[in-house]
Write an enzyme that holds these catalytic residues in place. Structure first.
Site, short mmCIF file in Angstrom:
data_model
loop_
_atom_site.label_atom_id
_atom_site.label_comp_id
_atom_site.label_asym_id
_atom_site.label_seq_id
_atom_site.Cartn_x
_atom_site.Cartn_y
_atom_site.Cartn_z
NE ARG A 121 -3.84 -2.21 2.09
CZ ARG A 121 -3.52 -3.37 2.69
NH1 ARG A 121 -2.42 -3.47 3.40
NH2 ARG A 121 -4.32 -4.39 2.56
CE LYS A 143 -1.68 13.64 -13.86
NZ LYS A 143 -2.61 13.73 -15.01
CD GLU A 185 4.10 18.24 -22.11
OE1 GLU A 185 3.57 19.19 -21.48
OE2 GLU A 185 3.43 17.33 -22.64
CE LYS A 231 3.31 17.74 -13.41
NZ LYS A 231 3.34 16.52 -14.19
CD GLU A 241 -5.46 15.40 -13.38
OE1 GLU A 241 -6.18 14.41 -13.38
OE2 GLU A 241 -4.76 15.74 -14.34
NE ARG A 245 -1.40 17.09 -11.86
CZ ARG A 245 -0.65 16.24 -11.16
NH1 ARG A 245 -0.79 16.14 -9.88
NH2 ARG A 245 0.24 15.49 -11.76
CG ASN A 249 -4.43 18.44 -18.97
OD1 ASN A 249 -3.46 17.70 -19.07
ND2 ASN A 249 -5.38 18.28 -18.06
CG HIS A 252 -1.73 17.98 -22.95
ND1 HIS A 252 -0.92 19.10 -23.02
CD2 HIS A 252 -0.92 16.98 -22.49
CE1 HIS A 252 0.30 18.78 -22.61
NE2 HIS A 252 0.33 17.52 -22.28
CG HIS A 256 -4.41 13.64 -24.95
ND1 HIS A 256 -4.94 14.14 -23.78
CD2 HIS A 256 -3.14 13.31 -24.66
CE1 HIS A 256 -4.02 14.11 -22.83
NE2 HIS A 256 -2.91 13.62 -23.34
CG HIS A 268 2.80 13.51 -25.02
ND1 HIS A 268 1.43 13.43 -25.01
CD2 HIS A 268 3.15 14.40 -24.06
CE1 HIS A 268 0.96 14.24 -24.06
NE2 HIS A 268 1.98 14.85 -23.47
N1 LIG Z 1 2.85 10.88 -14.67
C1 LIG Z 1 2.71 11.97 -15.36
O1 LIG Z 1 2.27 13.01 -14.85
C2 LIG Z 1 3.12 11.98 -16.80
C3 LIG Z 1 3.20 13.20 -17.48
C4 LIG Z 1 3.63 13.18 -18.81
C5 LIG Z 1 3.96 11.98 -19.42
N2 LIG Z 1 3.86 10.82 -18.72
C6 LIG Z 1 4.24 9.53 -19.33
O2 LIG Z 1 5.60 9.60 -19.75
C7 LIG Z 1 5.81 8.69 -20.82
C8 LIG Z 1 6.63 9.36 -21.89
O3 LIG Z 1 7.88 9.75 -21.35
P1 LIG Z 1 9.21 9.79 -22.25
O4 LIG Z 1 8.97 10.63 -23.43
O5 LIG Z 1 10.32 10.10 -21.34
O6 LIG Z 1 9.25 8.33 -22.84
P2 LIG Z 1 10.02 6.97 -22.49
O7 LIG Z 1 10.16 6.73 -21.04
O8 LIG Z 1 9.35 5.93 -23.30
O9 LIG Z 1 11.48 7.26 -23.08
C9 LIG Z 1 11.64 7.48 -24.46
C10 LIG Z 1 12.77 6.59 -25.00
O10 LIG Z 1 14.02 7.10 -24.57
C11 LIG Z 1 14.79 6.08 -23.94
N3 LIG Z 1 15.62 6.78 -22.96
C12 LIG Z 1 15.28 7.25 -21.74
N4 LIG Z 1 16.27 7.98 -21.23
C13 LIG Z 1 17.27 7.97 -22.13
C14 LIG Z 1 18.55 8.55 -22.18
N5 LIG Z 1 19.01 9.33 -21.20
N6 LIG Z 1 19.34 8.32 -23.27
C15 LIG Z 1 18.87 7.56 -24.29
N7 LIG Z 1 17.66 7.00 -24.32
C16 LIG Z 1 16.87 7.20 -23.24
C17 LIG Z 1 13.78 5.13 -23.40
O11 LIG Z 1 14.34 3.85 -23.19
C18 LIG Z 1 12.72 5.16 -24.50
O12 LIG Z 1 13.08 4.34 -25.58
C19 LIG Z 1 4.43 8.25 -21.28
O13 LIG Z 1 4.20 6.93 -20.85
C20 LIG Z 1 3.47 9.22 -20.59
O14 LIG Z 1 2.22 8.62 -20.31
C21 LIG Z 1 3.46 10.80 -17.42
#
Ligand SMILES: NC(=O)c1ccc[n+]([C@@H]2O[C@H](COP(=O)([O-])OP(=O)(O)OC[C@H]3O[C@@H](n4cnc5c(N)ncnc54)[C@H](O)[C@@H]3O)[C@@H](O)[C@H]2O)c1
Length: 374
Positions: A121, A143, A185, A231, A241, A245, A249, A252, A256, A268
């Site tokens: 938990r 999140k 972003e 942020k 949210e 918050r 978006n 977005h 989306h 994205h």
């Molecule tokens: N929780 C939240 O509030 C929130 C907000 C925005 C996005 N997200 C989530 O974040 C994700 C997208 O994040 P992202 O764009 O970082 O994608 P990701 O984590 O998929 O990383 C993108 C690619 O880069 C690679 N990578 C990571 N760090 C690296 C580095 N330093 N050098 C080389 N390669 C590297 C990863 O292995 C992957 O192939 C989505 O799943 C989205 O839903 C969450």
């Protein structure tokens, strides 16, 4: 920021620090806090070498350390991969006072945060984001979540981290596409809250198209710090949210929809880039935003190689996707718009002809690849 490290504190029931700088692993034990004996480091294969460095540092500091190498990108955000991590925690007898470290992009910090939120938990998680998007968005704010066959982020929990380490040296190895997509972003934070971000981007566009050069530049450090401050300010007041918050978006709702219509082949950030121009046009047509701020959306985003238009033959699918988006309340489409720079507001239930007119303003020919134009 004048070189060195910056610390941004996120307010809330249990405030935590986001440290931005280079070579920050020395902070990890203090962030893990008192009483932690075992640490699980969740990471993708691309970061196996960094994970090994983290392991060695933590072992030298007296921790029992386990590594969970997980599949890449969205492939890791599944119930099966979460169950694999729970298995490692169970076999190593992790207790409520042990901890998880998420080392990777936003997909990894989402997964690691979810595993930490659900084990017994809730155990501590320290996030070590290695992408720009992870640093300014996914790892900050609490999140966490995974995907299901029906859609993205449908299962998750609010579980703020114990701390976040944004080591800018990590972004050197990012692909230029992922890097620039993450900058979208940051630009968003410039429009909704901190226009100095826009000036910094405008003054440094060549630098910002090159992750290797940017990684060691004080410009990227300042941009990440400013975006994290935006942020942190927002989620510090509204973790769950309830209202404020929502401004995060910006761009977005349409973004989306583009991701959905493109079956997630677009990054994205590229989709959000187009989404910001769409909603800027919408605000202009609604008489709320001046022409020059709309033009600035196009110029800043174009200078980074981000897309500002989308194929003009997809309106029905886009509209249907926006109506399904979870930000829709009842039948009313809701958008975060600007009444001016750093003046976010809401636009609810705009006239369909206004929406179609905004779409016409961004419509392009149908051959636009994956959005980013580097
Ligand atoms: N929780 C939240 O509030 C929130 C907000 C925005 C996005 N997200 C989530 O974040 C994700 C997208 O994040 P992202 O764009 O970082 O994608 P990701 O984590 O998929 O990383 C993108 C690619 O880069 C690679 N990578 C990571 N760090 C690296 C580095 N330093 N050098 C080389 N390669 C590297 C990863 O292995 C992957 O192939 C989505 O799943 C989205 O839903 C969450």
């Amino acid at each position: 920021m004048s070189g060195g490290e910056a610390v941004v504190t996120v307010a809330g029931e249990q405030p935590y620090d986001v440290v931005i700088g280079r070579h920050l692993l020395g902070h990890l034990p203090a962030m893990l806090g008192e009483g932690v004996r075992r640490v699980l480091v969740v990471h993708p294969a691309a970061l196996a070498t960094s994970a090994e460095t983290v392991r060695e540092d933590l072992v030298a500091a007296g921790y029992e350390v386990y590594l969970a190498q997980v599949p890449d990108a969205e492939e890791q955000k599944t119930a099966q991969v979460a169950a694999f991590c729970w298995g490692v925690l169970g076999q190593a007898d992790f207790t409520r006072t042990d901890a998880v470290v998420g080392l990777g992009g936003g997909a990894t910090t989402d997964l690691a945060g979810f595993v930490a939120a659900t084990w017994l938990r809730g155990v501590r998680v320290v996030q070590v984001p290695t992408t720009v998007l992870g640093m300014v968005d996914a790892a900050v704010g609490g999140k966490t979540g995974i995907n299901t066959a029906e859609g993205k982020n449908l299962v998750g929990a609010f579980h703020p981290p114990a701390g976040v380490l944004c080591d800018l040296a990590a972004v050197e190895s990012m692909s230029p596409y992922d890097f620039v997509a993450g900058l979208a972003e940051i630009v968003k934070c410039g429009f909704i809250d901190d226009p100095r971000i826009l000036e910094l981007v405008e003054e440094n566009t060549a630098l910002l198209r090159d992750p290797v050069a940017a990684a060691s530049s004080p410009v990227l450090a300042e941009l990440v710090e400013r975006a994290v401050r935006t942020k942190a300010r927002v989620v510090g007041q509204d973790l769950r949210e309830a209202g404020l918050r929502e401004i995060l978006n910006y761009g977005h709702t349409f973004g989306h929809a583009v991701e959905h219509v493109e079956r997630y082949r677009w990054r994205h950030g590229a989709a959000v880039s187009v989404g910001m121009v769409f909603v800027a046009e919408l605000a202009r047509l609604a008489g709320r935003l001046d022409d020059d701020v709309v033009a600035r959306h196009r110029s800043v985003l174009t200078a980074l190689g981000l897309p500002t238009g989308y194929r003009g033959d997809r309106w029905d699918q886009l509209l249907a996707a926006m109506r399904r988006d979870k930000k829709t309340r009842g039948d009313l489409l809701r958008f975060v718009v600007l009444d001016g720079l750093a003046r976010p507001a809401r636009l609810e239930g705009p006239d369909p002809t206004l929406l179609a007119a905004a779409y016409a303003e961004i419509a392009t020919e149908p051959e636009r690849g994956t959005g980013i134009l580097l």
